[in-house]
Design a protein around this motif. Sequence first.
Motif, short mmCIF file in Angstrom:
data_model
loop_
_atom_site.label_atom_id
_atom_site.label_comp_id
_atom_site.label_asym_id
_atom_site.label_seq_id
_atom_site.Cartn_x
_atom_site.Cartn_y
_atom_site.Cartn_z
N GLU A 224 0.88 -1.24 -0.11
CA GLU A 224 -0.11 -0.16 0.03
C GLU A 224 0.71 1.19 -0.05
O GLU A 224 0.54 2.29 -0.89
N VAL A 225 1.81 1.45 0.95
CA VAL A 225 2.58 2.42 1.10
C VAL A 225 4.33 2.13 0.97
O VAL A 225 4.57 0.92 1.89
N THR A 226 5.22 2.56 0.50
CA THR A 226 6.43 2.48 0.57
C THR A 226 7.13 3.58 1.10
O THR A 226 6.69 4.77 0.73
N ARG A 227 7.98 3.51 2.17
CA ARG A 227 8.76 4.60 2.75
C ARG A 227 10.11 4.14 2.79
O ARG A 227 10.37 2.98 2.18
N LYS A 228 11.11 4.79 3.32
CA LYS A 228 12.46 4.81 3.12
C LYS A 228 13.11 3.27 3.84
O LYS A 228 13.70 2.72 3.03
N SER A 229 12.50 2.95 4.88
CA SER A 229 12.78 1.86 5.46
C SER A 229 11.72 0.93 6.34
O SER A 229 11.91 0.27 7.31
N ALA A 230 10.63 1.06 5.46
CA ALA A 230 9.27 0.34 5.88
C ALA A 230 8.44 0.32 4.68
O ALA A 230 8.24 1.13 3.70
N VAL A 231 7.39 -0.58 4.77
CA VAL A 231 6.59 -1.06 3.60
C VAL A 231 5.26 -1.40 4.42
O VAL A 231 5.13 -2.29 5.20
#
Length: 218
Positions: free
Chosen positions: A56-63
């Motif tokens: 749903e959402v990708t971040r720098k060090s988390a999905v």
Amino acid sequence: MSRHTLYCDSSSLSDATTLTIAGEEAEHAVKSRRLRAGDLVSITDGRGSLVTARIEVTRKSAVDLTVVERSVAPKLSPALHIFTATPKGQRLDKMIDQLSQVGAAAWSPLETKLGVVDPGDKKLDRLHRIAIEAAKQCKRSWLLDIGASTALDRALTAAPRTIIADATGEPFAATGAESIALLIGPEGGFTDDELAHARAAGATVANFGPLGMRIETA
């Protein structure tokens, strides 16, 4: 294209409807695999749970993901527990990777009279990480278990059927046992006393062909 697999060491994998995976797993998925929102991935906890999830959402060090489908994979049978003398250097890493690929249930370093390597805690932790990466690569839902150093006496009683690999034995014959312990000695082989002790304990001494093999190949 093969669906990317993520490892999630979490008890919530079996019943969660949403998941967040952080750290190196997430960074590899986003930076190296270039996964984005909308992509489907497989997630395993190494204990049989297998989940299909949508990013749903990708971040720098988390999905952040939403679970689409889940299943539970049975363990492979027979369960093959491998006890070997420890090969040196990168050969051990390669052996753990290959054992995971062929479906072995567990590996433990075997203490023998002629063995020369005893892996410490840091090395065993590294082998666990290699087992995780191999499981993701070959899509297995149960991790290869990395055990502690094991004395010969204990290894001989680890499973209902025990096979000790040695050139002095008879050619290997298949067995119908549900759990098998396979013992592989150091480059110098098992001593005569060790082989006699194994036979006395009820182990089958078997050879696997006419050629001498390195530990990791055997």
